[in-house]
Design an enzyme around this catalytic site. Sequence first.
Site: not given
Length: 425
Positions: A231-232
Amino acid sequence: MLRHKDRIARMTLEEKIQLCSGASTWTTKAMPQHGIPSLFLADGPHGLRKQVSEQGDHLGIHASQPATCFPTASAVASTWDLDLVREMGEALGKEAVQQGINVLLGPGVNMKRNPLCGRNFEYFSEDPYLAGKMAAAWIQGVQSQGVGVSLKHFALNNQELHRMSTDVLVDERALREYYLPAFEIAVQEAQPTTIMCAYNKVEGTYCSDHRRLLTEILREEWGFDGVVVTDWGAMNDRVAAFRAGCDLEMPGSKGRFDEQVRQAVQRGELDEAAIDACVDRILTLIERTTGADPAALPPDLYERHHQLARKVAAAGAVLLKNDGPLLPLAPDASVAVIGELARTPRYQGAGSSQVVPTRLESLLDGVRQYVPAVPFAPGYTLKDEPNEALVEEAVRLARRVETVILCIGLTPAYEGEGFDRPHMR
Protein backbone atom coordinates in the site's frame (compact mmCIF):
# COMPACT_ATOMS: atom_id res chain seq x y z
CA MET A 1 12.89 -21.22 -11.72
CA LEU A 2 13.22 -17.63 -12.93
CA ARG A 3 11.20 -16.82 -16.06
CA HIS A 4 13.56 -13.99 -17.04
CA LYS A 5 16.88 -15.46 -15.95
CA ASP A 6 18.95 -14.11 -18.86
CA ARG A 7 17.66 -10.53 -18.58
CA ILE A 8 18.15 -10.51 -14.82
CA ALA A 9 21.73 -11.77 -15.27
CA ARG A 10 22.49 -8.69 -17.38
CA MET A 11 21.31 -6.31 -14.66
CA THR A 12 23.54 -4.97 -11.92
CA LEU A 13 22.62 -5.43 -8.28
CA GLU A 14 21.87 -1.69 -8.04
CA GLU A 15 19.52 -1.83 -11.06
CA LYS A 16 17.62 -4.78 -9.64
CA ILE A 17 17.13 -3.02 -6.32
CA GLN A 18 15.97 0.15 -8.07
CA LEU A 19 13.39 -1.69 -10.17
CA CYS A 20 11.68 -2.89 -7.00
CA SER A 21 10.53 0.61 -5.96
CA GLY A 22 8.35 3.16 -7.71
CA ALA A 23 9.55 6.09 -9.81
CA SER A 24 6.71 8.45 -8.85
CA THR A 25 3.37 8.38 -7.06
CA TRP A 26 1.80 6.22 -9.76
CA THR A 27 4.59 4.84 -11.95
CA THR A 28 7.25 2.16 -11.78
CA LYS A 29 10.79 2.69 -13.04
CA ALA A 30 11.64 2.29 -16.71
CA MET A 31 15.01 0.84 -17.70
CA PRO A 32 15.32 1.26 -21.48
CA GLN A 33 18.79 -0.26 -21.45
CA HIS A 34 17.12 -3.55 -20.52
CA GLY A 35 13.92 -3.10 -22.53
CA ILE A 36 11.88 -2.47 -19.37
CA PRO A 37 9.01 0.05 -19.70
CA SER A 38 7.31 1.95 -16.89
CA LEU A 39 3.88 0.83 -15.64
CA PHE A 40 1.09 3.20 -14.60
CA LEU A 41 -0.93 2.16 -11.55
CA ALA A 42 -4.17 3.98 -10.67
CA ASP A 43 -6.75 3.80 -7.95
CA GLY A 44 -10.05 1.96 -8.23
CA PRO A 45 -12.05 -0.08 -7.56
CA HIS A 46 -15.43 1.39 -8.63
CA GLY A 47 -13.89 3.70 -11.22
CA LEU A 48 -10.57 5.06 -12.44
CA ARG A 49 -8.73 7.81 -10.59
CA LYS A 50 -5.89 8.58 -12.96
CA GLN A 51 -3.86 11.61 -11.92
CA VAL A 52 -1.46 13.02 -14.50
CA SER A 53 -0.29 16.21 -12.79
CA GLU A 54 2.73 16.46 -10.50
CA GLN A 55 0.29 16.88 -7.60
CA GLY A 56 -0.51 13.18 -7.56
CA ASP A 57 -1.69 11.80 -4.22
CA HIS A 58 -3.05 8.56 -2.80
CA LEU A 59 -5.78 10.14 -0.65
CA GLY A 60 -8.19 11.56 -3.23
CA ILE A 61 -7.22 15.17 -2.58
CA HIS A 62 -6.23 16.39 -6.05
CA ALA A 63 -8.19 16.09 -9.28
CA SER A 64 -8.18 13.12 -11.61
CA GLN A 65 -9.33 12.41 -15.16
CA PRO A 66 -13.08 11.81 -15.58
CA ALA A 67 -14.18 8.17 -15.71
CA THR A 68 -17.35 6.18 -15.24
CA CYS A 69 -18.24 6.08 -11.57
CA PHE A 70 -19.78 2.70 -10.90
CA PRO A 71 -21.56 1.89 -7.62
CA THR A 72 -19.24 1.18 -4.73
CA ALA A 73 -18.48 -2.39 -3.64
CA SER A 74 -21.03 -2.18 -0.83
CA ALA A 75 -23.79 -1.71 -3.45
CA VAL A 76 -22.26 -4.07 -6.01
CA ALA A 77 -22.30 -6.95 -3.50
CA SER A 78 -26.03 -6.41 -3.04
CA THR A 79 -26.61 -7.45 -6.66
CA TRP A 80 -25.59 -11.08 -5.91
CA ASP A 81 -24.91 -11.20 -9.66
CA LEU A 82 -21.47 -12.51 -10.64
CA ASP A 83 -22.06 -12.07 -14.37
CA LEU A 84 -22.97 -8.41 -13.87
CA VAL A 85 -19.91 -7.85 -11.67
CA ARG A 86 -17.73 -9.48 -14.32
CA GLU A 87 -19.27 -7.16 -16.94
CA MET A 88 -18.48 -4.18 -14.71
CA GLY A 89 -14.90 -5.40 -14.43
CA GLU A 90 -14.65 -5.64 -18.22
CA ALA A 91 -15.84 -2.04 -18.49
CA LEU A 92 -13.27 -0.88 -15.95
CA GLY A 93 -10.58 -2.75 -17.87
CA LYS A 94 -11.56 -1.07 -21.13
CA GLU A 95 -11.44 2.39 -19.56
CA ALA A 96 -8.06 1.57 -18.09
CA VAL A 97 -6.79 0.65 -21.56
CA GLN A 98 -8.26 3.87 -22.97
CA GLN A 99 -6.52 5.95 -20.29
CA GLY A 100 -3.19 4.13 -20.44
CA ILE A 101 -3.44 2.44 -17.04
CA ASN A 102 -1.65 -0.88 -16.59
CA VAL A 103 -2.80 -1.86 -13.09
CA LEU A 104 -6.10 -0.91 -11.43
CA LEU A 105 -5.79 -0.88 -7.64
CA GLY A 106 -8.65 -3.01 -6.46
CA PRO A 107 -10.80 -4.78 -5.44
CA GLY A 108 -10.97 -4.52 -1.66
CA VAL A 109 -12.05 -7.66 0.19
CA ASN A 110 -11.29 -6.81 3.81
CA MET A 111 -14.02 -7.97 6.12
CA LYS A 112 -16.58 -5.53 7.48
CA ARG A 113 -15.88 -6.71 10.99
CA ASN A 114 -17.11 -3.44 12.48
CA PRO A 115 -19.92 -1.26 11.04
CA LEU A 116 -17.98 1.84 12.11
CA CYS A 117 -15.09 1.25 9.67
CA GLY A 118 -14.75 4.36 7.52
CA ARG A 119 -13.87 2.34 4.44
CA ASN A 120 -16.70 -0.18 4.53
CA PHE A 121 -18.24 1.36 1.42
CA GLU A 122 -15.18 0.16 -0.51
CA TYR A 123 -15.41 -3.45 0.68
CA PHE A 124 -17.90 -6.00 -0.60
CA SER A 125 -19.28 -7.68 2.48
CA GLU A 126 -19.04 -8.90 6.04
CA ASP A 127 -19.35 -12.39 4.54
CA PRO A 128 -16.05 -13.88 3.29
CA TYR A 129 -17.64 -16.20 0.72
CA LEU A 130 -19.68 -13.45 -0.93
CA ALA A 131 -16.70 -11.06 -0.90
CA GLY A 132 -14.40 -13.66 -2.43
CA LYS A 133 -16.79 -14.64 -5.22
CA MET A 134 -17.54 -11.00 -6.06
CA ALA A 135 -13.83 -10.17 -6.13
CA ALA A 136 -13.03 -13.14 -8.37
CA ALA A 137 -15.67 -12.09 -10.92
CA TRP A 138 -14.48 -8.45 -10.83
CA ILE A 139 -10.84 -9.52 -11.33
CA GLN A 140 -11.72 -11.86 -14.19
CA GLY A 141 -13.53 -9.01 -15.93
CA VAL A 142 -10.73 -6.46 -15.58
CA GLN A 143 -7.94 -8.86 -16.48
CA SER A 144 -9.80 -10.09 -19.57
CA GLN A 145 -8.88 -6.72 -21.09
CA GLY A 146 -5.14 -7.12 -20.53
CA VAL A 147 -5.12 -4.88 -17.45
CA GLY A 148 -3.74 -5.86 -14.06
CA VAL A 149 -5.46 -5.57 -10.67
CA SER A 150 -4.34 -5.33 -7.07
CA LEU A 151 -6.38 -7.36 -4.60
CA LYS A 152 -6.26 -5.50 -1.28
CA HIS A 153 -5.46 -4.95 1.58
CA PHE A 154 -3.61 -8.11 2.63
CA ALA A 155 -4.35 -8.74 5.43
CA LEU A 156 -6.55 -7.98 8.46
CA ASN A 157 -6.90 -4.29 7.56
CA ASN A 158 -10.38 -3.98 9.05
CA GLN A 159 -10.33 -0.50 10.55
CA GLU A 160 -9.10 2.92 9.48
CA LEU A 161 -8.34 4.29 12.96
CA HIS A 162 -4.56 3.96 13.53
CA ARG A 163 -4.39 1.78 10.41
CA MET A 164 -0.65 2.44 9.97
CA SER A 165 0.28 1.29 13.47
CA THR A 166 -2.39 -1.19 14.56
CA ASP A 167 -1.14 -4.62 15.62
CA VAL A 168 -3.83 -7.22 14.89
CA LEU A 169 -3.78 -10.22 17.20
CA VAL A 170 -5.82 -13.09 15.78
CA ASP A 171 -6.19 -16.79 16.47
CA GLU A 172 -5.72 -19.31 13.70
CA ARG A 173 -9.36 -20.32 13.41
CA ALA A 174 -10.60 -16.74 13.02
CA LEU A 175 -7.81 -16.06 10.52
CA ARG A 176 -8.67 -19.07 8.39
CA GLU A 177 -12.46 -19.00 8.65
CA TYR A 178 -13.14 -15.28 8.49
CA TYR A 179 -10.30 -12.93 7.55
CA LEU A 180 -8.48 -14.85 4.79
CA PRO A 181 -11.11 -16.80 2.77
CA ALA A 182 -12.11 -13.87 0.53
CA PHE A 183 -8.47 -13.43 -0.48
CA GLU A 184 -8.03 -17.17 -0.96
CA ILE A 185 -11.13 -17.50 -3.18
CA ALA A 186 -10.10 -14.53 -5.32
CA VAL A 187 -6.53 -15.80 -5.72
CA GLN A 188 -7.45 -19.37 -6.60
CA GLU A 189 -10.36 -18.53 -8.92
CA ALA A 190 -8.99 -15.42 -10.67
CA GLN A 191 -5.18 -15.25 -10.12
CA PRO A 192 -4.87 -11.46 -9.66
CA THR A 193 -1.73 -10.00 -11.19
CA THR A 194 -0.85 -8.23 -7.93
CA ILE A 195 -1.84 -8.22 -4.28
CA MET A 196 -1.43 -5.13 -2.11
CA CYS A 197 -0.13 -5.65 1.41
CA ALA A 198 -1.71 -3.63 4.20
CA TYR A 199 -0.35 -0.94 6.51
CA ASN A 200 -0.96 -2.71 9.81
CA LYS A 201 0.98 -5.30 11.76
CA VAL A 202 -0.19 -8.86 12.26
CA GLU A 203 1.03 -10.55 15.44
CA GLY A 204 3.76 -7.94 15.83
CA THR A 205 5.08 -7.91 12.24
CA TYR A 206 4.19 -5.35 9.58
CA CYS A 207 2.43 -6.89 6.58
CA SER A 208 5.23 -5.76 4.23
CA ASP A 209 7.71 -7.82 6.31
CA HIS A 210 5.40 -10.79 6.95
CA ARG A 211 6.90 -13.90 5.37
CA ARG A 212 4.14 -16.17 6.65
CA LEU A 213 1.45 -14.07 4.95
CA LEU A 214 3.29 -13.17 1.74
CA THR A 215 5.17 -16.39 1.03
CA GLU A 216 3.99 -19.31 3.12
CA ILE A 217 0.25 -18.69 2.84
CA LEU A 218 -0.13 -16.57 -0.30
CA ARG A 219 2.41 -18.27 -2.57
CA GLU A 220 3.11 -21.70 -1.16
CA GLU A 221 -0.40 -22.61 0.03
CA TRP A 222 -2.60 -20.74 -2.46
CA GLY A 223 -0.33 -20.79 -5.52
CA PHE A 224 -0.22 -17.02 -6.13
CA ASP A 225 2.34 -16.23 -8.84
CA GLY A 226 1.96 -12.45 -9.13
CA VAL A 227 3.52 -9.37 -7.58
CA VAL A 228 3.09 -8.22 -3.99
CA VAL A 229 2.99 -4.42 -3.91
CA THR A 230 2.87 -2.28 -0.79
CA ASP A 231 0.00 0.00 0.00
CA TRP A 232 1.23 3.52 -0.64
CA GLY A 233 3.81 4.25 2.05
CA ALA A 234 3.39 0.88 3.78
CA MET A 235 7.00 -0.28 3.48
CA ASN A 236 8.62 -0.80 6.87
CA ASP A 237 11.98 -2.58 6.52
CA ARG A 238 13.06 -3.14 2.89
CA VAL A 239 15.56 -5.86 3.72
CA ALA A 240 12.99 -7.81 5.73
CA ALA A 241 10.43 -7.20 2.99
CA PHE A 242 12.66 -8.79 0.35
CA ARG A 243 13.07 -11.82 2.59
CA ALA A 244 9.29 -11.95 3.09
CA GLY A 245 8.51 -11.83 -0.63
CA CYS A 246 7.32 -8.21 -0.97
CA ASP A 247 8.21 -7.28 -4.54
CA LEU A 248 7.36 -3.65 -5.24
CA GLU A 249 7.51 -0.65 -2.94
CA MET A 250 5.10 2.14 -3.88
CA PRO A 251 5.38 4.98 -4.39
CA GLY A 252 9.08 4.49 -3.69
CA SER A 253 11.34 6.07 -1.09
CA LYS A 254 13.52 8.09 -3.51
CA GLY A 255 16.34 5.60 -3.02
CA ARG A 256 16.35 5.78 0.78
CA PHE A 257 16.20 2.00 1.14
CA ASP A 258 18.44 1.11 -1.81
CA GLU A 259 21.76 1.51 -0.05
CA GLN A 260 20.53 -0.43 2.99
CA VAL A 261 19.59 -3.33 0.73
CA ARG A 262 22.88 -3.25 -1.18
CA GLN A 263 24.90 -3.33 2.02
CA ALA A 264 22.77 -6.17 3.40
CA VAL A 265 23.57 -8.23 0.31
CA GLN A 266 27.29 -7.45 0.59
CA ARG A 267 27.31 -8.43 4.28
CA GLY A 268 25.59 -11.70 3.49
CA GLU A 269 22.45 -10.74 5.45
CA LEU A 270 20.23 -10.85 2.35
CA ASP A 271 20.49 -13.41 -0.43
CA GLU A 272 20.60 -11.72 -3.85
CA ALA A 273 18.36 -14.52 -5.08
CA ALA A 274 15.47 -12.99 -3.08
CA ILE A 275 15.87 -9.76 -5.07
CA ASP A 276 16.12 -11.72 -8.32
CA ALA A 277 12.80 -13.43 -7.54
CA CYS A 278 11.11 -10.05 -7.00
CA VAL A 279 12.55 -8.66 -10.23
CA ASP A 280 11.39 -11.75 -12.10
CA ARG A 281 7.81 -11.29 -10.88
CA ILE A 282 7.85 -7.57 -11.82
CA LEU A 283 9.04 -8.44 -15.34
CA THR A 284 6.21 -10.96 -15.60
CA LEU A 285 3.75 -8.27 -14.48
CA ILE A 286 5.00 -6.01 -17.27
CA GLU A 287 4.42 -8.79 -19.81
CA ARG A 288 0.89 -9.35 -18.54
CA THR A 289 -0.22 -5.71 -18.54
CA THR A 290 1.33 -3.93 -21.54
CA GLY A 291 -0.26 -5.53 -24.60
CA ALA A 292 -3.73 -3.93 -24.79
CA ASP A 293 -4.63 -1.73 -27.79
CA PRO A 294 -6.82 1.35 -27.10
CA ALA A 295 -7.53 1.73 -30.83
CA ALA A 296 -9.82 -1.32 -30.65
CA LEU A 297 -12.25 0.36 -28.22
CA PRO A 298 -15.64 1.76 -29.37
CA PRO A 299 -16.02 5.57 -29.60
CA ASP A 300 -19.11 5.60 -27.35
CA LEU A 301 -17.34 3.72 -24.57
CA TYR A 302 -18.30 6.04 -21.72
CA GLU A 303 -21.96 6.34 -22.75
CA ARG A 304 -22.24 2.56 -22.75
CA HIS A 305 -20.60 2.39 -19.35
CA HIS A 306 -22.88 5.07 -17.92
CA GLN A 307 -25.84 2.87 -18.81
CA LEU A 308 -24.08 -0.16 -17.30
CA ALA A 309 -23.45 1.79 -14.09
CA ARG A 310 -27.17 2.57 -13.93
CA LYS A 311 -27.95 -1.13 -14.42
CA VAL A 312 -25.60 -2.13 -11.60
CA ALA A 313 -27.06 0.54 -9.30
CA ALA A 314 -30.60 -0.67 -9.95
CA ALA A 315 -29.60 -4.29 -9.37
CA GLY A 316 -27.95 -3.37 -6.07
CA ALA A 317 -30.90 -1.38 -4.71
CA VAL A 318 -32.74 -3.05 -1.85
CA LEU A 319 -36.47 -2.58 -1.27
CA LEU A 320 -37.10 -3.43 2.36
CA LYS A 321 -40.90 -3.42 2.17
CA ASN A 322 -43.52 -2.42 -0.39
CA ASP A 323 -46.41 -1.57 1.90
CA GLY A 324 -49.74 -1.21 0.23
CA PRO A 325 -48.20 -1.71 -2.35
CA LEU A 326 -46.82 1.81 -2.29
CA LEU A 327 -44.58 1.29 -5.33
CA PRO A 328 -44.52 1.88 -8.20
CA LEU A 329 -45.87 5.40 -7.81
CA ALA A 330 -48.57 6.37 -10.28
CA PRO A 331 -47.59 8.99 -12.91
CA ASP A 332 -50.20 11.38 -11.49
CA ALA A 333 -49.36 10.74 -7.82
CA SER A 334 -49.17 13.67 -5.40
CA VAL A 335 -45.43 13.55 -4.67
CA ALA A 336 -42.65 15.72 -3.20
CA VAL A 337 -38.92 15.09 -2.86
CA ILE A 338 -37.23 16.08 0.41
CA GLY A 339 -33.53 15.90 1.27
CA GLU A 340 -30.44 17.73 0.04
CA LEU A 341 -28.85 14.37 -0.86
CA ALA A 342 -31.56 13.98 -3.51
CA ARG A 343 -30.11 17.05 -5.25
CA THR A 344 -26.45 16.65 -4.24
CA PRO A 345 -25.97 12.89 -4.21
CA ARG A 346 -23.48 11.01 -2.08
CA TYR A 347 -22.60 8.27 -4.53
CA GLN A 348 -19.14 7.26 -3.25
CA GLY A 349 -16.93 7.55 -0.21
CA ALA A 350 -13.99 9.88 0.33
CA GLY A 351 -10.36 8.95 -0.14
CA SER A 352 -8.26 7.10 -2.66
CA SER A 353 -11.24 5.61 -4.53
CA GLN A 354 -12.88 8.97 -5.22
CA VAL A 355 -13.83 9.17 -8.92
CA VAL A 356 -14.58 12.24 -11.04
CA PRO A 357 -17.66 10.97 -12.94
CA THR A 358 -18.17 11.49 -16.66
CA ARG A 359 -21.87 12.01 -15.93
CA LEU A 360 -23.83 12.46 -12.74
CA GLU A 361 -27.59 12.14 -12.39
CA SER A 362 -29.18 12.75 -9.02
CA LEU A 363 -32.30 11.17 -7.59
CA LEU A 364 -34.05 14.51 -8.15
CA ASP A 365 -32.93 14.50 -11.80
CA GLY A 366 -34.41 11.03 -12.19
CA VAL A 367 -37.77 11.89 -10.61
CA ARG A 368 -38.06 14.99 -12.78
CA GLN A 369 -37.82 12.83 -15.89
CA TYR A 370 -41.28 11.60 -14.89
CA VAL A 371 -42.67 14.62 -13.00
CA PRO A 372 -40.87 17.72 -14.32
CA ALA A 373 -42.42 20.09 -11.77
CA VAL A 374 -42.08 17.85 -8.73
CA PRO A 375 -41.73 20.07 -5.63
CA PHE A 376 -38.48 19.82 -3.67
CA ALA A 377 -37.20 20.98 -0.29
CA PRO A 378 -33.62 20.36 0.96
CA GLY A 379 -34.66 19.84 4.60
CA TYR A 380 -31.06 19.97 5.84
CA THR A 381 -27.56 21.07 4.84
CA LEU A 382 -24.55 18.87 4.14
CA LYS A 383 -22.48 20.81 6.67
CA ASP A 384 -24.02 18.92 9.61
CA GLU A 385 -25.41 22.12 11.07
CA PRO A 386 -29.01 22.33 12.39
CA ASN A 387 -31.23 24.57 10.27
CA GLU A 388 -34.76 24.97 11.62
CA ALA A 389 -35.88 27.08 8.66
CA LEU A 390 -35.09 24.25 6.25
CA VAL A 391 -36.87 21.75 8.50
CA GLU A 392 -40.01 23.90 8.69
CA GLU A 393 -40.01 24.36 4.92
CA ALA A 394 -39.80 20.59 4.42
CA VAL A 395 -42.64 19.97 6.88
CA ARG A 396 -44.90 22.46 5.10
CA LEU A 397 -44.18 20.77 1.77
CA ALA A 398 -44.83 17.30 3.19
CA ARG A 399 -48.26 18.38 4.44
CA ARG A 400 -49.30 19.44 0.91
CA VAL A 401 -48.72 16.04 -0.76
CA GLU A 402 -49.77 12.45 -0.29
CA THR A 403 -46.33 10.85 -0.74
CA VAL A 404 -42.84 12.04 0.21
CA ILE A 405 -39.67 10.62 -1.32
CA LEU A 406 -37.24 11.24 1.54
CA CYS A 407 -33.53 11.08 0.75
CA ILE A 408 -31.24 10.80 3.78
CA GLY A 409 -27.72 9.50 4.39
CA LEU A 410 -24.25 10.24 5.67
CA THR A 411 -22.16 13.24 4.67
CA PRO A 412 -18.41 12.92 3.91
CA ALA A 413 -17.64 13.94 7.49
CA TYR A 414 -18.89 10.55 8.68
CA GLU A 415 -17.42 8.12 6.20
CA GLY A 416 -14.13 8.04 4.34
CA GLU A 417 -10.64 6.61 4.15
CA GLY A 418 -8.33 7.30 7.06
CA PHE A 419 -10.87 7.51 9.89
CA ASP A 420 -13.69 5.51 11.43
CA ARG A 421 -17.13 6.67 12.45
CA PRO A 422 -17.25 7.58 16.16
CA HIS A 423 -20.82 6.27 16.65
CA MET A 424 -23.81 4.70 14.87
CA ARG A 425 -26.18 7.65 15.29
